[in-house]
Design a protein around this motif. Sequence first.
Motif, PDB file in Angstrom:
ATOM      1  N   LEU A 256      50.254  34.939  57.697  1.00  6.70           N
ATOM      2  CA  LEU A 256      49.132  35.495  56.954  1.00  6.70           C
ATOM      3  C   LEU A 256      48.508  36.680  57.683  1.00  6.70           C
ATOM      4  O   LEU A 256      48.487  36.733  58.913  1.00  6.70           O
ATOM      5  CB  LEU A 256      48.056  34.431  56.741  1.00  6.70           C
ATOM      6  N   ASP A 257      47.995  37.611  56.900  1.00  3.88           N
ATOM      7  CA  ASP A 257      47.188  38.715  57.413  1.00  3.88           C
ATOM      8  C   ASP A 257      45.767  38.460  56.917  1.00  3.88           C
ATOM      9  O   ASP A 257      45.497  38.533  55.715  1.00  3.88           O
ATOM     10  CB  ASP A 257      47.711  40.053  56.892  1.00  3.88           C
ATOM     11  N   VAL A 258      44.859  38.137  57.831  1.00  2.00           N
ATOM     12  CA  VAL A 258      43.532  37.697  57.420  1.00  2.00           C
ATOM     13  C   VAL A 258      42.801  38.760  56.616  1.00  2.00           C
ATOM     14  O   VAL A 258      42.043  38.442  55.684  1.00  2.00           O
ATOM     15  CB  VAL A 258      42.688  37.255  58.635  1.00  2.00           C
ATOM     16  N   GLU A 259      43.016  40.047  56.932  1.00  3.70           N
ATOM     17  CA  GLU A 259      42.328  41.098  56.188  1.00  3.70           C
ATOM     18  C   GLU A 259      42.843  41.178  54.757  1.00  3.70           C
ATOM     19  O   GLU A 259      42.066  41.332  53.814  1.00  3.70           O
ATOM     20  CB  GLU A 259      42.498  42.444  56.893  1.00  3.70           C
ATOM     21  N   ILE A 260      44.154  41.065  54.582  1.00  4.81           N
ATOM     22  CA  ILE A 260      44.712  41.048  53.219  1.00  4.81           C
ATOM     23  C   ILE A 260      44.242  39.798  52.482  1.00  4.81           C
ATOM     24  O   ILE A 260      43.901  39.858  51.294  1.00  4.81           O
ATOM     25  CB  ILE A 260      46.252  41.119  53.265  1.00  4.81           C
ATOM     26  N   GLN A 261      44.207  38.666  53.180  1.00  2.00           N
ATOM     27  CA  GLN A 261      43.736  37.430  52.559  1.00  2.00           C
ATOM     28  C   GLN A 261      42.306  37.576  52.063  1.00  2.00           C
ATOM     29  O   GLN A 261      41.975  37.183  50.943  1.00  2.00           O
ATOM     30  CB  GLN A 261      43.843  36.270  53.559  1.00  2.00           C
ATOM     31  N   ARG A 262      41.448  38.152  52.891  1.00  2.00           N
ATOM     32  CA  ARG A 262      40.050  38.350  52.473  1.00  2.00           C
ATOM     33  C   ARG A 262      39.960  39.253  51.254  1.00  2.00           C
ATOM     34  O   ARG A 262      39.191  38.986  50.315  1.00  2.00           O
ATOM     35  CB  ARG A 262      39.247  38.970  53.623  1.00  2.00           C
ATOM     36  N   ARG A 263      40.733  40.310  51.252  1.00  2.00           N
ATOM     37  CA  ARG A 263      40.705  41.242  50.119  1.00  2.00           C
ATOM     38  C   ARG A 263      41.187  40.560  48.839  1.00  2.00           C
ATOM     39  O   ARG A 263      40.618  40.769  47.760  1.00  2.00           O
ATOM     40  CB  ARG A 263      41.564  42.472  50.428  1.00  2.00           C
ATOM     41  N   MET A 264      42.240  39.753  48.941  1.00  2.00           N
ATOM     42  CA  MET A 264      42.764  39.091  47.747  1.00  2.00           C
ATOM     43  C   MET A 264      41.780  38.042  47.216  1.00  2.00           C
ATOM     44  O   MET A 264      41.661  37.853  46.006  1.00  2.00           O
ATOM     45  CB  MET A 264      44.114  38.437  48.051  1.00  2.00           C
ATOM     46  N   GLU A 265      41.069  37.380  48.106  1.00  2.00           N
ATOM     47  CA  GLU A 265      40.076  36.406  47.643  1.00  2.00           C
ATOM     48  C   GLU A 265      38.915  37.119  46.952  1.00  2.00           C
ATOM     49  O   GLU A 265      38.378  36.614  45.966  1.00  2.00           O
ATOM     50  CB  GLU A 265      39.604  35.550  48.818  1.00  2.00           C
ATOM     51  N   ARG A 266      38.560  38.288  47.467  1.00  3.36           N
ATOM     52  CA  ARG A 266      37.518  39.074  46.793  1.00  3.36           C
ATOM     53  C   ARG A 266      37.971  39.499  45.404  1.00  3.36           C
ATOM     54  O   ARG A 266      37.185  39.489  44.445  1.00  3.36           O
ATOM     55  CB  ARG A 266      37.153  40.315  47.627  1.00  3.36           C
ATOM     56  N   VAL A 267      39.245  39.862  45.280  1.00  3.45           N
ATOM     57  CA  VAL A 267      39.787  40.256  43.977  1.00  3.45           C
ATOM     58  C   VAL A 267      39.697  39.096  42.990  1.00  3.45           C
ATOM     59  O   VAL A 267      39.264  39.259  41.841  1.00  3.45           O
ATOM     60  CB  VAL A 267      41.254  40.725  44.123  1.00  3.45           C
ATOM     61  N   ALA A 268      40.113  37.908  43.431  1.00  3.24           N
ATOM     62  CA  ALA A 268      40.069  36.729  42.551  1.00  3.24           C
ATOM     63  C   ALA A 268      38.647  36.441  42.095  1.00  3.24           C
ATOM     64  O   ALA A 268      38.408  36.121  40.922  1.00  3.24           O
ATOM     65  CB  ALA A 268      40.659  35.526  43.272  1.00  3.24           C
ATOM     66  N   ASP A 269      37.692  36.575  43.004  1.00  7.40           N
ATOM     67  CA  ASP A 269      36.300  36.313  42.647  1.00  7.40           C
ATOM     68  C   ASP A 269      35.726  37.442  41.798  1.00  7.40           C
ATOM     69  O   ASP A 269      34.875  37.211  40.931  1.00  7.40           O
ATOM     70  CB  ASP A 269      35.465  36.124  43.920  1.00  7.40           C
ATOM     71  N   GLN A 270      36.189  38.658  42.026  1.00  8.99           N
ATOM     72  CA  GLN A 270      35.692  39.801  41.259  1.00  8.99           C
ATOM     73  C   GLN A 270      36.043  39.683  39.775  1.00  8.99           C
ATOM     74  O   GLN A 270      35.241  40.035  38.910  1.00  8.99           O
ATOM     75  CB  GLN A 270      36.271  41.105  41.824  1.00  8.99           C
ATOM     76  N   VAL A 271      37.250  39.191  39.470  1.00  4.50           N
ATOM     77  CA  VAL A 271      37.637  39.039  38.059  1.00  4.50           C
ATOM     78  C   VAL A 271      37.105  37.735  37.480  1.00  4.50           C
ATOM     79  O   VAL A 271      37.295  37.451  36.295  1.00  4.50           O
ATOM     80  CB  VAL A 271      39.169  39.107  37.882  1.00  4.50           C
ATOM     81  N   GLY A 272      36.468  36.911  38.313  1.00  4.90           N
ATOM     82  CA  GLY A 272      35.924  35.641  37.829  1.00  4.90           C
ATOM     83  C   GLY A 272      36.986  34.586  37.606  1.00  4.90           C
ATOM     84  O   GLY A 272      36.874  33.773  36.687  1.00  4.90           O
ATOM     85  N   LEU A 273      38.015  34.580  38.456  1.00  4.42           N
ATOM     86  CA  LEU A 273      39.105  33.610  38.292  1.00  4.42           C
ATOM     87  C   LEU A 273      38.578  32.198  38.517  1.00  4.42           C
ATOM     88  O   LEU A 273      38.147  31.844  39.605  1.00  4.42           O
ATOM     89  CB  LEU A 273      40.234  33.911  39.286  1.00  4.42           C
ATOM     90  N   HIS A 274      38.641  31.391  37.488  1.00  2.00           N
ATOM     91  CA  HIS A 274      38.170  30.015  37.580  1.00  2.00           C
ATOM     92  C   HIS A 274      39.292  29.062  37.967  1.00  2.00           C
ATOM     93  O   HIS A 274      39.098  28.122  38.726  1.00  2.00           O
ATOM     94  CB  HIS A 274      37.564  29.570  36.240  1.00  2.00           C
ATOM     95  N   GLU A 275      40.485  29.352  37.422  1.00  2.00           N
ATOM     96  CA  GLU A 275      41.632  28.490  37.686  1.00  2.00           C
ATOM     97  C   GLU A 275      42.888  29.358  37.708  1.00  2.00           C
ATOM     98  O   GLU A 275      43.201  30.014  36.714  1.00  2.00           O
ATOM     99  CB  GLU A 275      41.746  27.415  36.597  1.00  2.00           C
ATOM    100  N   GLY A 276      43.580  29.385  38.836  1.00  2.00           N
ATOM    101  CA  GLY A 276      44.764  30.220  38.930  1.00  2.00           C
ATOM    102  C   GLY A 276      45.081  30.546  40.370  1.00  2.00           C
ATOM    103  O   GLY A 276      44.620  29.880  41.300  1.00  2.00           O
ATOM    104  N   SER A 277      45.886  31.595  40.571  1.00  2.00           N
ATOM    105  CA  SER A 277      46.331  31.924  41.926  1.00  2.00           C
ATOM    106  C   SER A 277      46.744  33.382  42.025  1.00  2.00           C
ATOM    107  O   SER A 277      46.985  34.060  41.027  1.00  2.00           O
ATOM    108  CB  SER A 277      47.502  31.021  42.331  1.00  2.00           C
ATOM    109  N   LEU A 278      46.837  33.821  43.276  1.00  2.00           N
ATOM    110  CA  LEU A 278      47.280  35.178  43.594  1.00  2.00           C
ATOM    111  C   LEU A 278      48.101  35.098  44.879  1.00  2.00           C
ATOM    112  O   LEU A 278      47.617  34.599  45.903  1.00  2.00           O
ATOM    113  CB  LEU A 278      46.073  36.101  43.780  1.00  2.00           C
ATOM    114  N   VAL A 279      49.354  35.556  44.819  1.00  2.00           N
ATOM    115  CA  VAL A 279      50.274  35.464  45.953  1.00  2.00           C
ATOM    116  C   VAL A 279      50.752  36.854  46.328  1.00  2.00           C
ATOM    117  O   VAL A 279      51.126  37.637  45.455  1.00  2.00           O
ATOM    118  CB  VAL A 279      51.495  34.578  45.616  1.00  2.00           C
ATOM    119  N   VAL A 280      50.751  37.159  47.635  1.00  2.00           N
ATOM    120  CA  VAL A 280      51.279  38.429  48.137  1.00  2.00           C
ATOM    121  C   VAL A 280      52.321  38.123  49.208  1.00  2.00           C
ATOM    122  O   VAL A 280      52.024  37.463  50.210  1.00  2.00           O
ATOM    123  CB  VAL A 280      50.168  39.318  48.748  1.00  2.00           C
ATOM    124  N   LEU A 281      53.561  38.612  48.988  1.00  2.00           N
ATOM    125  CA  LEU A 281      54.649  38.412  49.934  1.00  2.00           C
ATOM    126  C   LEU A 281      55.093  39.743  50.530  1.00  2.00           C
ATOM    127  O   LEU A 281      55.017  40.784  49.870  1.00  2.00           O
ATOM    128  CB  LEU A 281      55.862  37.751  49.254  1.00  2.00           C
TER     129      LEU A 281
END
Length: 609
Positions: A256-281
């Motif tokens: 994991l890259d903690v900075e990318i992880q933080r950014r992706m979690e912000r993205v999920a919260d920004q769109v209001g994701l209630h149920e789902g996932s986001l994966v970066v490989l």
Amino acid sequence: MQLEQRIKRRHFLVLFFMTIVWIGLLARLWWIQLGAPHHFSRRGVDLVKGAVKQRQQSIVLHSGRGDILDRHGYAFTGSEHLALILFPLARGSLQGTDGIKQLAKIVGQPPDHLTATMEKAKAPVLLRNPAGKLIVLTEQQSSEVNSLAIPGVVALKVTERYRQDEVAKHLIGYIHQNPSLVQTLYPEEVASGKMNQESTIGASGLERSFDRFLQGVEPSVLSYYVDGQGRPLRGLDIRYSKQENEYYPLSLTTTLDVEIQRRMERVADQVGLHEGSLVVLDVKNGDILAMVSRPAYDQTKVNAQSREWQNRAVKQLPPGSVFKTVVAAAALGEGVVLPTDRFTCTGDYGRYHFSCWKKEGHGTLTMEEAYAQSCNIAFAEIAKRVGAKKLEEYALRLGLSVPVGHTTAHLFKLDGFKQIDGEERGSIFAKEASAQDEGVLIQTAIGQRDVRVTPLQAANLMVTILRGGQPVQVRLVNQISYKNGQSFFRFPVQDLGQPGIDYVTASKLRKMMRKVVTDGTGKMLNDSVWQIAGKSGTAQTGGAGSSANHYWFVGYAPYDEPLYAISAVAENRPSWGQNQAMEMFRLAIDELSDQTTRSSRPRAGNSPE
């Protein structure tokens, strides 16, 4: 005479039996006191420990477990801070004094907050603010607190296993106490005394899959010994037990890259994701750079029944039209369809209540155009040419019907060892369904009916295509290290063990995925900072009277020089309104572009002269 003899005999027997009983009781007491005080009864009850616990107040300052780090050494666990520790006995120590006011002044908290904290405490606690966040002390504050010498009040370094504002919680997992599971998993350790019924073990995530490696040394514990009134015992009042070991506990270095992880979690919260996932490989090797699951949960207060702690990125779902990538791969790989072959879509198949999402139909279009427009009718015809057997075969080749997480069981001699906890395998046809049934086949072609894929498998599908058709196992952990930094074990990049697809077919799929964004269902991504290629998917949930859908977008970027493979899924969304998955994918690309630019800049002091 005979009567007197009978009476004497009876008295003798009574005395004899009483003597036997007394001897038995004394032997029992000896056994309890000296013979087996630590392993009393079949359950192995430790009487000494139980007696001590009745007059001991303790708090764990460090769990003794190994830390879990990102690829750059950032610790997701084990945050060490100076903190104020309050024992319940402090209530008596502070009565009739101005100690509360002095403490409050030192730590910068209202006296009422300290008083309320101690009044509620039934066991030793760390001082937190009203929001529950740990109050971190400076060295000077710590020194001033300890100089007060108030029994039951002390400032020390405390290592909290989890932080409330931490990221990657579903991947890290959580620990809990489970006496029966401890006995089942660690019988030898329990027998030797290294573990007991109060030992904590991993319950989910990396805490669970690597539990045997993270189990390190005994916890560091601060204890007060008190009398029946809760007053500290003179000469035996405070004890601090800390285990020192050069090699243990072991730590995990993740991909994991903690900075990318933080950014992706912000993205999920920004769109209001209630149920789902986001994966970066990472497209080079299939390593997980970030993985987000929603809903979120608190690692320190887990409700096991709520299932919020489960990682939705590794749970199978109907993928909808994302599965058309497999159909296309099989058709191209077997040579039964060319990208320029033409099909006619009128909007309705004519049987099985099967129709296209575009009611008026797409008219005449090529296979390449049908993929870009996600035409159901065209892909029903293509699936009939391919056949069920080949669809199953290519789904397996591309890693959509097997777990894709890294496994190294043969190296550790641990049955079923895998890096990614809770990963499901995916499926194409149900056992009871007839794959030869045309109605079953055409529903399968569009990723419905019995087709199930995990978001992680879908992201890895992109990596496979970008690697010329050869699938790899997805790594989450790169290395296990000793406490002194030496390597204990490195996990190599490994193929998935499937034959994959040929390079030419993979190249054709890449071009078709680019057309999805330039001319098809992914047009809203065409203005992104990077050129994107991918495939959209909308899967009906299948519930009676339900109009909810699972929305997918799976792809990669930049198109010409790929860096990241991404899977974005928004589950159980209404059939109208914003496509949350595509919006999440777009924002993820923006963040990744910005992060890549920032990380490529020369750091201060490292610029060329």
